[in-house]
Design a protein around this motif. Structure first.
Motif, PDB file in Angstrom:
ATOM      1  N   LEU A 154       0.845  -1.194   0.000  1.00  0.00           N
ATOM      2  CA  LEU A 154       0.000   0.000   0.000  1.00  0.00           C
ATOM      3  C   LEU A 154       0.877   1.239   0.000  1.00  0.00           C
ATOM      4  O   LEU A 154       1.983   1.220   0.544  1.00  0.00           O
ATOM      5  N   THR A 155       0.357   2.318  -0.550  1.00  0.00           N
ATOM      6  CA  THR A 155       1.067   3.582  -0.403  1.00  0.00           C
ATOM      7  C   THR A 155       0.929   4.014   1.057  1.00  0.00           C
ATOM      8  O   THR A 155      -0.025   3.623   1.742  1.00  0.00           O
ATOM      9  N   ALA A 167       4.331   1.601 -10.464  1.00  0.00           N
ATOM     10  CA  ALA A 167       3.456   2.394 -11.332  1.00  0.00           C
ATOM     11  C   ALA A 167       3.734   3.887 -11.228  1.00  0.00           C
ATOM     12  O   ALA A 167       3.262   4.656 -12.063  1.00  0.00           O
ATOM     13  N   ASP A 168       4.481   4.323 -10.197  1.00  0.00           N
ATOM     14  CA  ASP A 168       4.709   5.759  -9.993  1.00  0.00           C
ATOM     15  C   ASP A 168       6.036   5.938  -9.264  1.00  0.00           C
ATOM     16  O   ASP A 168       6.133   5.711  -8.053  1.00  0.00           O
ATOM     17  N   ALA A 169       7.057   6.342 -10.001  1.00  0.00           N
ATOM     18  CA  ALA A 169       8.399   6.458  -9.430  1.00  0.00           C
ATOM     19  C   ALA A 169       8.470   7.457  -8.279  1.00  0.00           C
ATOM     20  O   ALA A 169       9.387   7.403  -7.467  1.00  0.00           O
ATOM     21  N   ARG A 170       7.501   8.382  -8.184  1.00  0.00           N
ATOM     22  CA  ARG A 170       7.512   9.366  -7.099  1.00  0.00           C
ATOM     23  C   ARG A 170       6.914   8.812  -5.811  1.00  0.00           C
ATOM     24  O   ARG A 170       7.020   9.416  -4.758  1.00  0.00           O
TER      25      ARG A 170
END
Length: 165
Positions: free
Chosen positions: A72-73, A108-111
């Motif tokens: 999870l983020t 899915a999102d390098a940041r």
């Protein structure tokens, strides 16, 4: 002071200080706060025996029950757990240092980052969970199943109203 004598004292003191005042809202909020505090203390005793505090255990439980394999983020983890987002980062630092969680890049999102349980974290949850549930059953056991269901219904109604729902 025990809660019942405290509430009786509050009533007496308010009747003397302001005879026309109804202190029942204060009493009820104090009662809820003291109940929550006692429950938290009872839950954290078991978690402490496993080397965790309540917030750490909640994050591990949340990852165990809700995280997909990629994790999870931190934002999702905070929204699915019972602790505040501001507390999440510090708790995750500690859990990562102990080898119970891993924070890695989001494919899915390098940041962004993803948090997932390590095998040690999964084992920690599986060791704690049965004792944790037995303890919570014990803490609630002064109420019958019907009373517990009614309490849950009333608390949900109250929290829904407080949250503006």
């Amino acid at each position: 002071m025990q809660t019942r004598p405290l509430l009786e004292r509050i009533d007496r003191d308010w009747r003397a200080a302001q005879p026309g005042l109804d202190p029942s809202p204060m009493r009820r909020v104090i009662l809820l706060a003291r109940t929550a505090s006692q429950l938290a203390r009872g839950v954290e005793q078991v978690q402490g025996r496993h080397g965790l505090n309540g917030a750490q255990a909640d994050l591990l439980f949340t990852l165990y029950r809700s995280a997909p394999p990629e994790g999870l983020t931190p934002g999702d983890l905070a929204s699915l757990s019972a602790i505040t987002p501001a507390s999440t980062t510090n708790r995750l630092d500690t859990l990562e240092e102990r080898g119970l969680v891993h924070r890695g890049p989001d494919p899915a999102d390098a940041r962004s980052r993803r948090v997932r349980l390590t095998p040690a974290g999964r084992a920690q949850v599986e060791a704690l969970l049965p004792e944790h549930l037995r303890n919570e059953e014990r803490l609630l056991s002064v109420l019958s199943e019907a009373e517990q269901a009614e309490l849950e219904r009333l608390l949900l109604k109250l929290v829904n109203g407080l949250e503006g729902g």
